[in-house]
Design an enzyme around this catalytic site. Structure first.
Site, PDB file in Angstrom:
ATOM      1  N   GLU A 308       0.848  -1.200   0.000  1.00 41.08           N
ATOM      2  CA  GLU A 308       0.000   0.000   0.000  1.00 41.08           C
ATOM      3  C   GLU A 308       0.884   1.250   0.000  1.00 41.08           C
ATOM      4  OE1 GLU A 308      -3.602  -0.486   2.692  1.00 41.08           O
ATOM      5  OE2 GLU A 308      -2.414  -2.230   3.279  1.00 41.08           O
ATOM      6  N   LYS A 311       0.792   4.434   2.623  1.00 38.93           N
ATOM      7  CA  LYS A 311       1.179   4.295   4.020  1.00 38.93           C
ATOM      8  C   LYS A 311       2.558   4.925   4.233  1.00 38.93           C
ATOM      9  CE  LYS A 311      -1.722   0.827   5.875  1.00 38.93           C
ATOM     10  NZ  LYS A 311      -1.796  -0.194   6.909  1.00 38.93           N
TER      11      LYS A 311
END
Length: 335
Positions: A308, A311
């Site tokens: 991801e 993040k």
């Protein structure tokens, strides 16, 4: 995942003591579908990836419309989160809880909801809202004829002030203040406690204090002896530590569901695809057997489906089983 207090938790602990709902089954090994990225495939494509890899359970951190529409009718069981930012409303207002259930559960009648997780790693003053919010969501589900969907919350391993040996386990002072009402609710309603358990973090935040093999499920023998029970891996130690701490605060008989665990493939100490594969494949094979004190399958969710990119840089971006282009970060089997 929350990182607050993790380092201090393990330093202290080491000093103190080196899906419609579906039935519980040994197949209850799922994967968390995190969405903190701007380059992920469409939800319908992601659900197809779950199916093609034999992943039968999904954790969603919020009731994402696209994901819920796509997973409906597939038989994949779903944990759906009521995010931390709605807790105060859910706690204060039964009507708000009824509205939340109507919009996010009843609106998706073909989804196999397993649990509603009210909050994730809630800390600080917001913890006072946990038990009331859980009560209101539970009542709203019951009123809607959906009482089979259990209501729980997901806590961080950092709430364990002492975790080793398991029989000495205890919550931190802050956690003791809110876990009593939470555990009483779970015991009364027959719901589990969900816990995010990361041997990697214990290992990485305490350099030299924890053996890598103990963290990776590859130790050749007992590392921690606790009475008649020998522990060969830190995962089992932490799971059984939760059971002991819970029993001290009204949670005897409440099962533990591991709502997150994993190993990063980049961005930190020993964060490599090889180690991530070793941990997660050993985990999948191991949780079917259970811990020394609690044999039998442990319902467990691997973090996470994808790397991801939104993040925090470092390990936080590298927990995925897949890249956003849907290629494996490393080979792994759920069979």
């Amino acid at each position: 995942m929350a990182r607050q207090g993790v380092a201090s938790m393990f330093a202290m602990a080491l000093l103190l003591g080196v899906f419609a709902s579906v039935p519980q089954s040994v197949e209850a090994i799922g994967v968390c579908y995190g969405m903190s990225a701007n380059n992920l495939p469409a939800a319908s494509t992601v659900v197809g990836l779950y199916k093609s890899n034999g992943i039968n359970s999904m954790r969603l951190y919020a009731p994402d419309q696209g994901a819920l529409q796509s997973v409906g009718g597939t038989g994949i069981s779903v944990i759906v989160g009521a995010p931390n930012d709605v807790l105060s409303n859910l706690a204060a207002s039964p009507a708000a809880a009824a509205s939340w259930v109507r919009n996010n559960i009843q609106a998706y009648p073909t989804v196999s909801f397993r649990y509603v997780s009210v909050g994730n790693e809630v800390a600080g003053g917001a913890t006072q809202n946990l038990a009331p919010a859980m009560e209101n969501v539970h009542s709203a589900l019951a009123a809607a004829g959906l009482g089979h969907i259990k209501v729980t919350t997901s806590v961080s391993q950092a709430i364990l002030g002492v975790f080793s040996p398991p029989s000495a386990a205890e919550f931190t002072g802050e956690a003791q203040a809110f876990m009593g009402p939470v555990l009483q609710f779970l015991a009364r309603t027959g719901a589990p406690l969900m816990a995010n358990i990361y041997p990697y973090l214990a290992y990485a935040y305490s350099p030299g204090a924890i053996d890598k093999n103990y963290a990776l499920f590859t130790a050749s023998g007992t590392v921690v002896q606790d009475g008649a029970y020998g522990y060969q891996n830190l995962f089992d130690t932490t799971v059984d530590a939760f059971y002991f701490a819970m029993a001290r605060h009204g949670g005897s008989g409440v099962p533990v569901v591991v709502s997150e665990t994993g190993w990063p493939s980049g961005g930190g100490m020993d964060a490599t695809p090889a180690n991530a594969r070793i941990y997660n494949q050993n985990l999948i094979n191991h949780v079917r057997r259970g811990t020394p004190r609690h044999p039998g399958a442990i319902e467990t969710y691997v973090f996470s489906m994808f790397n991801e990119n939104q993040k925090e840089s470092g390990v936080e971006q590298n927990w995925g089983l897949f890249y956003p282009n849907m290629q494996h970060v490393y080979p792994i089997s759920f069979n």
